[in-house]
Design a protein around this motif. Structure first.
Motif, PDB file in Angstrom:
ATOM      1  N   ASP A  57       1.814   7.878   6.225  1.00 19.54           N
ATOM      2  CA  ASP A  57       0.649   7.710   5.357  1.00 19.54           C
ATOM      3  C   ASP A  57       0.726   6.428   4.543  1.00 19.54           C
ATOM      4  OD1 ASP A  57      -0.603  10.377   5.771  1.00 19.54           O
ATOM      5  OD2 ASP A  57       1.288  11.077   4.903  1.00 19.54           O
ATOM      6  N   MET A  58       1.916   6.145   4.002  1.00 23.18           N
ATOM      7  CA  MET A  58       2.052   5.002   3.098  1.00 23.18           C
ATOM      8  C   MET A  58       3.388   4.310   3.320  1.00 23.18           C
ATOM      9  SD  MET A  58       2.725   7.042  -0.508  1.00 23.18           S
ATOM     10  CE  MET A  58       1.134   7.760  -0.741  1.00 23.18           C
ATOM     11  N   PHE A  60       6.422   1.474   1.604  1.00 23.45           N
ATOM     12  CA  PHE A  60       6.988   0.627   0.558  1.00 23.45           C
ATOM     13  C   PHE A  60       7.206  -0.749   1.171  1.00 23.45           C
ATOM     14  CE2 PHE A  60       9.414   4.530  -1.311  1.00 23.45           C
ATOM     15  CZ  PHE A  60       8.211   5.074  -1.697  1.00 23.45           C
ATOM     16  N   ARG A  74      -2.403   3.827   5.288  1.00 21.67           N
ATOM     17  CA  ARG A  74      -3.557   3.767   4.397  1.00 21.67           C
ATOM     18  C   ARG A  74      -3.198   3.456   2.951  1.00 21.67           C
ATOM     19  NH1 ARG A  74      -5.064   8.590   4.209  1.00 21.67           N
ATOM     20  NH2 ARG A  74      -6.549   8.075   2.571  1.00 21.67           N
ATOM     21  N   GLY A  75      -1.909   3.314   2.654  1.00 22.87           N
ATOM     22  CA  GLY A  75      -1.502   2.984   1.290  1.00 22.87           C
ATOM     23  C   GLY A  75      -0.238   2.146   1.294  1.00 22.87           C
ATOM     24  N   ILE A  76      -0.167   1.163   0.400  1.00 21.60           N
ATOM     25  CA  ILE A  76       0.995   0.278   0.332  1.00 21.60           C
ATOM     26  C   ILE A  76       1.457   0.156  -1.110  1.00 21.60           C
ATOM     27  CG2 ILE A  76       1.818  -2.076   0.674  1.00 21.60           C
ATOM     28  CD1 ILE A  76      -0.146  -2.350   2.996  1.00 21.60           C
ATOM     29  N   LEU A  77       2.719   0.458  -1.349  1.00 26.31           N
ATOM     30  CA  LEU A  77       3.338   0.190  -2.639  1.00 26.31           C
ATOM     31  C   LEU A  77       4.006  -1.170  -2.500  1.00 26.31           C
ATOM     32  CD1 LEU A  77       3.530   1.936  -5.245  1.00 26.31           C
ATOM     33  CD2 LEU A  77       5.830   2.568  -4.536  1.00 26.31           C
ATOM     34  N   HIS A 128      -5.266   1.169   0.378  1.00 21.83           N
ATOM     35  CA  HIS A 128      -5.012   1.064  -1.053  1.00 21.83           C
ATOM     36  C   HIS A 128      -3.660   0.413  -1.307  1.00 21.83           C
ATOM     37  CE1 HIS A 128      -8.491   3.587  -1.748  1.00 21.83           C
ATOM     38  NE2 HIS A 128      -8.079   4.306  -0.720  1.00 21.83           N
ATOM     39  N   VAL A 129      -3.641  -0.496  -2.268  1.00 18.51           N
ATOM     40  CA  VAL A 129      -2.416  -1.208  -2.613  1.00 18.51           C
ATOM     41  C   VAL A 129      -2.111  -0.987  -4.079  1.00 18.51           C
ATOM     42  CG1 VAL A 129      -1.281  -3.449  -2.763  1.00 18.51           C
ATOM     43  CG2 VAL A 129      -2.864  -2.985  -0.884  1.00 18.51           C
ATOM     44  N   GLU A 130      -0.884  -0.684  -4.370  1.00 17.85           N
ATOM     45  CA  GLU A 130      -0.439  -0.558  -5.756  1.00 17.85           C
ATOM     46  C   GLU A 130       0.713  -1.545  -5.947  1.00 17.85           C
ATOM     47  OE1 GLU A 130      -1.058   0.922  -9.420  1.00 17.85           O
ATOM     48  OE2 GLU A 130      -2.165   1.614  -7.675  1.00 17.85           O
ATOM     49  N   GLY A 182       3.661   4.245 -10.050  1.00 14.59           N
ATOM     50  CA  GLY A 182       2.843   3.523  -9.081  1.00 14.59           C
ATOM     51  C   GLY A 182       2.618   4.333  -7.819  1.00 14.59           C
ATOM     52  N   LEU A 183       3.655   5.012  -7.401  1.00 12.25           N
ATOM     53  CA  LEU A 183       3.563   5.863  -6.205  1.00 12.25           C
ATOM     54  C   LEU A 183       2.539   6.962  -6.409  1.00 12.25           C
ATOM     55  CD1 LEU A 183       4.759   6.500  -3.454  1.00 12.25           C
ATOM     56  CD2 LEU A 183       6.634   7.695  -4.594  1.00 12.25           C
ATOM     57  N   ARG A 239      -0.003   6.901  -8.610  1.00 11.08           N
ATOM     58  CA  ARG A 239      -1.336   6.294  -8.651  1.00 11.08           C
ATOM     59  C   ARG A 239      -1.837   6.036  -7.234  1.00 11.08           C
ATOM     60  NH1 ARG A 239       1.145   3.103 -12.852  1.00 11.08           N
ATOM     61  NH2 ARG A 239       1.358   1.376 -11.387  1.00 11.08           N
ATOM     62  N   LEU A 240      -0.935   5.625  -6.373  1.00  5.92           N
ATOM     63  CA  LEU A 240      -1.312   5.374  -4.979  1.00  5.92           C
ATOM     64  C   LEU A 240      -1.773   6.657  -4.300  1.00  5.92           C
ATOM     65  CD1 LEU A 240      -1.464   3.300  -2.684  1.00  5.92           C
ATOM     66  CD2 LEU A 240       0.940   3.772  -2.190  1.00  5.92           C
ATOM     67  N   GLN A 277      -5.305   7.418  -5.327  1.00  5.98           N
ATOM     68  CA  GLN A 277      -6.297   6.578  -4.650  1.00  5.98           C
ATOM     69  C   GLN A 277      -6.553   7.045  -3.230  1.00  5.98           C
ATOM     70  OE1 GLN A 277      -5.295   2.376  -4.842  1.00  5.98           O
ATOM     71  NE2 GLN A 277      -4.562   2.602  -6.931  1.00  5.98           N
ATOM     72  N   MET A 278      -5.506   7.513  -2.578  1.00  6.00           N
ATOM     73  CA  MET A 278      -5.650   7.895  -1.174  1.00  6.00           C
ATOM     74  C   MET A 278      -6.361   9.233  -1.036  1.00  6.00           C
ATOM     75  SD  MET A 278      -2.017   6.473   0.191  1.00  6.00           S
ATOM     76  CE  MET A 278      -2.312   6.919   1.893  1.00  6.00           C
TER      77      MET A 278
END
Lengths: 216, 216
Positions: A147-148, A150, A171-174, A188-190, B197-198, B200-201, B204-205
């Motif tokens: 899903d995401m 690092f 779909r998500g990037i830390l 989504h990017v954090e 941050g994780l 918050r991500l 968003q997802m």
DNA sequence: TATTGTGAACCGGTTCACAGCG
DNA sequence: CGCTGTGAACCGGTTCACAATA
């Protein structure tokens, strides 16, 4: 049935409230109030109530909030009641430290893969994982349903790595790299940029006059 | 002779512009524009000009900005033209990774001491430093003239460690612990909380509808 | 009575249009 | 003519006062 337009600052504070509620629960506290949460979070009680009001009604007038209930609701709101499958891209020092980090399971973040562009690193162990070559990323991400991610590569390769992750369906990037990533709106990017934080800190120390007025 | 009330979001963006200017300089680019910086930073050109206007006039109408000049000005504004003496408190995995980090000198951040509460760690080497016992903190901070600290202890001891740093005269803390620190107004804290941050991500997802309208 | 939930006022940051100048 | 610099309009988040209610 929520509800558009939640300020991102509100989301950040909800994360804080959730942590405070977890601490209260560990201390054995049963109920709390907007006042107590506000004090511990260093915000106003108005702010706490307004933040919660975006998502519904969780308290009892005159009595406050039940810690367990509010905690459960915040976990649900923040999307922390379902498991998230996570991969690390970039197994330098930071990537390895993250792979070793013990507490992801706390909210069901499941670290399932680690990639590095350096072929010499492929096959090495980090945390409970075997480092895989970057070429395997697309297939493995799809296979594991990642899903995401690092992103812990150098700034110079951050965009390329992000492109690969997006193409693979993440779909998500830390984003730990000091770089502004260009991604589609569906991703989504954090950012977690400690060098940027360090520079913001230097600014504050050089300009004590901004932001806050001095007191007594 | 600046100037109160600079939005903290502006400070964050100035840090980004500075990084972009450094990249432009490395690419050999001599001049740039608010448009180019805006595109690379993912903000509007209005925003770039307004952010800079808080601090003065740095461009040439009709021509844009000289990369080297604007970069120098931003370094000055952000307090990055003087050296900063830094200590690390908490030599777990993250503290050690930071001690090993090679690029602090880039802006004259000088890592000069590392402390840990675990007596077993005293005397061990990390980066170029020898880990010292936490009891030595007060004396050594004064002796070295430490300006700021990286706080990399567990959340449960973050406040105690922060108190010790404040008592010792440290004026800035880069707080990696998931905890809201209580410090005097004269001390500045910048949080770097990747667990937050994780979360918050994750939010968003789970709520793609907030924040941004969908296109296409 | 105590504390939540919320519409309205307020304030500050962002957006904008255009004036200023090289 | 082009791009910067900036006062004014706009918008959104925070603050607040108070109504609702256990």
């Amino acid at each position: 049935m929520p509800n558009p337009g939640v300020p991102s600052a509100t989301v950040g504070r909800l994360v804080t409230y959730l942590r405070l509620l977890t601490e209260l629960e560990e201390e054995g506290t049963r109920t709390t109030s907007s006042d107590e949460l506000a004090t511990r979070a260093h915000v106003s009680a108005f702010q706490v109530r307004k933040d919660l009001a975006y998502f519904g009604r969780f308290g009892t007038r005159g009595a406050g909030y039940t810690v367990a209930t509010l905690r459960r609701e915040l976990r649900r709101i923040l999307g922390l009641t379902r498991p998230w499958t996570v991969a690390i891209v970039g197994m330098g020092r930071l990537g390895q430290a993250l792979a070793d980090y013990p507490n992801f399971d706390l909210y069901d973040f499941r670290l399932r893969a680690a990639f590095d562009a350096d072929p010499a690193k492929a096959g090495l162990h980090a945390g409970g994982l075997v480092i895989e070559p970057i070429e395997a990323l697309a297939d493995r991400v799809a296979e594991l349903g990642v899903d995401m991610a690092f992103l812990t590569v150098p700034a110079s390769s951050a965009q390329v790595a992000a492109d690969a992750l997006v193409a693979a369906g993440v779909r998500g990037i830390l984003n730990f790299a000091p770089a502004v990533l260009d991604v589609p709106e569906t991703v989504h990017v954090e950012p977690i940029d400690f060098l940027a934080g360090l520079k913001r800190l230097a600014y504050q120390m050089v300009r004590p006059g901004d932001d806050d007025a001095a007191v007594g």
